[in-house]
Design a protein around this motif. Structure first.
Motif, mmCIF file in Angstrom:
data_model
loop_
_atom_site.group_PDB
_atom_site.id
_atom_site.type_symbol
_atom_site.label_atom_id
_atom_site.label_comp_id
_atom_site.label_asym_id
_atom_site.label_seq_id
_atom_site.Cartn_x
_atom_site.Cartn_y
_atom_site.Cartn_z
ATOM 1 N N ARG A 148 0.817 -1.225 0.000
ATOM 2 C CA ARG A 148 0.000 0.000 0.000
ATOM 3 C C ARG A 148 0.845 1.267 0.000
ATOM 4 N NH1 ARG A 148 -4.940 -1.468 4.170
ATOM 5 N NH2 ARG A 148 -6.038 -2.847 2.742
ATOM 6 N N GLU A 149 1.994 1.240 0.694
ATOM 7 C CA GLU A 149 2.755 2.488 0.808
ATOM 8 C C GLU A 149 3.547 2.814 -0.460
ATOM 9 O OE1 GLU A 149 5.780 2.226 3.937
ATOM 10 O OE2 GLU A 149 7.155 1.392 2.452
ATOM 11 N N GLN A 150 3.515 1.908 -1.460
ATOM 12 C CA GLN A 150 4.332 2.136 -2.656
ATOM 13 C C GLN A 150 3.921 3.375 -3.445
ATOM 14 O OE1 GLN A 150 3.867 -1.794 -4.315
ATOM 15 N NE2 GLN A 150 6.078 -2.024 -4.479
ATOM 16 N N SER A 151 2.625 3.610 -3.527
ATOM 17 C CA SER A 151 2.159 4.752 -4.316
ATOM 18 C C SER A 151 0.686 4.993 -4.005
ATOM 19 C CB SER A 151 2.328 4.469 -5.816
ATOM 20 O OG SER A 151 1.454 3.430 -6.195
ATOM 21 N N GLU A 152 0.219 6.146 -4.419
ATOM 22 C CA GLU A 152 -1.202 6.460 -4.196
ATOM 23 C C GLU A 152 -2.092 5.461 -4.919
ATOM 24 O OE1 GLU A 152 -2.256 10.486 -5.121
ATOM 25 O OE2 GLU A 152 -0.628 11.238 -3.855
ATOM 26 N N THR A 153 -1.635 5.005 -6.096
ATOM 27 C CA THR A 153 -2.472 4.090 -6.874
ATOM 28 C C THR A 153 -2.587 2.719 -6.191
ATOM 29 O OG1 THR A 153 -0.559 3.469 -8.199
ATOM 30 C CG2 THR A 153 -2.007 5.161 -9.127
ATOM 31 N N ARG A 154 -1.728 2.457 -5.212
ATOM 32 C CA ARG A 154 -1.749 1.149 -4.539
ATOM 33 C C ARG A 154 -2.258 1.238 -3.085
ATOM 34 N NH1 ARG A 154 3.801 -1.524 -7.095
ATOM 35 N NH2 ARG A 154 3.202 -1.099 -9.234
ATOM 36 N N ALA A 155 -2.662 2.443 -2.684
ATOM 37 C CA ALA A 155 -2.983 2.681 -1.272
ATOM 38 C C ALA A 155 -4.199 1.903 -0.774
ATOM 39 C CB ALA A 155 -3.183 4.174 -1.024
ATOM 40 N N HIS A 156 -5.072 1.479 -1.662
ATOM 41 C CA HIS A 156 -6.307 0.813 -1.221
ATOM 42 C C HIS A 156 -6.363 -0.672 -1.592
ATOM 43 C CE1 HIS A 156 -7.629 4.747 -0.098
ATOM 44 N NE2 HIS A 156 -7.334 5.176 -1.310
ATOM 45 N N VAL A 157 -5.239 -1.225 -1.975
ATOM 46 C CA VAL A 157 -5.219 -2.645 -2.351
ATOM 47 C C VAL A 157 -5.567 -3.502 -1.131
ATOM 48 C CG1 VAL A 157 -3.781 -4.515 -3.235
ATOM 49 C CG2 VAL A 157 -3.459 -2.197 -4.088
ATOM 50 N N GLN A 158 -6.367 -4.544 -1.335
ATOM 51 C CA GLN A 158 -6.761 -5.468 -0.268
ATOM 52 C C GLN A 158 -5.967 -6.774 -0.408
ATOM 53 O OE1 GLN A 158 -9.038 -4.586 2.053
ATOM 54 N NE2 GLN A 158 -9.302 -2.607 1.054
ATOM 55 N N PHE A 159 -6.118 -7.671 0.562
ATOM 56 C CA PHE A 159 -5.463 -8.978 0.426
ATOM 57 C C PHE A 159 -5.997 -9.717 -0.811
ATOM 58 C CE2 PHE A 159 -4.594 -9.104 5.219
ATOM 59 C CZ PHE A 159 -3.242 -8.882 5.060
ATOM 60 N N VAL A 160 -7.313 -9.692 -0.988
ATOM 61 C CA VAL A 160 -7.928 -10.421 -2.118
ATOM 62 C C VAL A 160 -8.749 -9.411 -2.916
ATOM 63 C CG1 VAL A 160 -9.270 -12.437 -2.790
ATOM 64 C CG2 VAL A 160 -8.108 -12.422 -0.580
ATOM 65 N N ASN A 161 -8.463 -9.334 -4.216
ATOM 66 C CA ASN A 161 -9.045 -8.269 -5.032
ATOM 67 C C ASN A 161 -9.654 -8.820 -6.323
ATOM 68 O OD1 ASN A 161 -7.518 -5.720 -3.725
ATOM 69 N ND2 ASN A 161 -6.112 -7.451 -3.862
ATOM 70 N N HIS A 162 -10.676 -8.131 -6.791
ATOM 71 C CA HIS A 162 -11.122 -8.320 -8.168
ATOM 72 C C HIS A 162 -10.081 -7.670 -9.072
ATOM 73 C CE1 HIS A 162 -15.686 -8.880 -7.639
ATOM 74 N NE2 HIS A 162 -15.278 -9.843 -8.426
#
Ligand code: SF4
Length: 236
Positions: A148-162
């Motif tokens: 999540r801390e890598q970039s704003e575009t990754r800030a909301h990634v979950q463990f399991v995602n569509h």
């Protein structure tokens, strides 16, 4: 629980699942993922620092796991050297190098020389996106080392995602890890890593599109520097 499928699982079901998994750590997420998907999951690894940590964790959970590297044929020689070291350290893992349909010479002929300069999006499409699309079409799910801390575009990634881009389920066990934790793990377990990390390359992609960053700079600052591009398009 029936095997999750991109086409049938709802956003609410994924939300519930992520709430259930919320307190788990990376290795538990990997155990869940391999128990749930069996052979129907692949790790798409870039062999960056996060990739080395994930490979080590995966080897503890599933020593026969399949790992795919998108070999654009434009990587640093240090990256290819690292892959050989990792293959030697984890001989039971199935590490595959996936190449694009076009060689670099064929790409030059079709699109003109140095497509990474004239149209980096098109270049990433030919050399990364299409090959990954082909690879992921064989599996229900894939693993990624996004944090999540890598970039704003990754800030909301979950463990399991569509994963709408590849119509797949994307599992991201390292979302809560910090850059320092990644390196503590690498040093503690004396894992091999890309020598370029010691030369101020925190994030490493193709040689043409990766520069070192200044001390204290953002970890992804050296990727497609001086262009508006921040992602290769694999993660949306
Ligand atoms: S990172 Fe650069 S060289 Fe590699 S595929 Fe993308 S545009 Fe092409």
């Amino acid at each position: 629980m029936a095997k999750l499928s991109y086409k049938t699982v709802t956003d609410d079901e994924l939300k519930n699942l992520n709430e259930q998994l919320a307190k788990k750590d990376a290795i538990d997420i990997l155990k869940w993922a391999y128990n749930h998907f069996g052979d129907d999951i692949v790790y798409a690894c870039s062999f960056g620092a996060e990739g080395i940590v994930l490979i080590d964790l995966i080897s503890k959970v599933n020593k026969n796991a399949t790992i795919v590297f998108l070999d654009t044929e434009l990587h640093f020689e240090e990256t290819y050297a690292l892959i050989e070291k990792v293959k030697a350290k984890y001989p039971t893992l199935n590490i595959e190098l996936k190449k694009p349909e076009l060689t670099v010479a064929e790409q030059n002929e079709q699109y003109g020389n140095e497509l990474w300069k004239t149209s980096p999006d098109q270049c990433c499409k030919v050399r990364k996106l299409k090959p990954l699309e082909e690879e992921l079409s064989k599996y229900q799910a894939w693993i990624s080392g996004l944090r999540r801390e890598q970039s704003e575009t990754r800030a909301h990634v979950q463990f399991v995602n569509h994963d709408n881009r590849f119509q797949s389920i994307k599992v991201c066990p390292l979302i809560h890890w910090s850059w320092d934790e990644i390196w503590m793990y690498i040093k503690l377990h004396q894992l091999p890593y890309n020598e370029l990390h010691d030369q101020n390359y925190p994030s490493i992609g193709c040689a043409n599109c990766t520069l070192p960053v200044a001390d204290g700079g953002d970890t992804r600052e050296g990727r497609w520097a001086n262009s508006g591009k921040v992602e290769c398009g694999l993660h949306q």
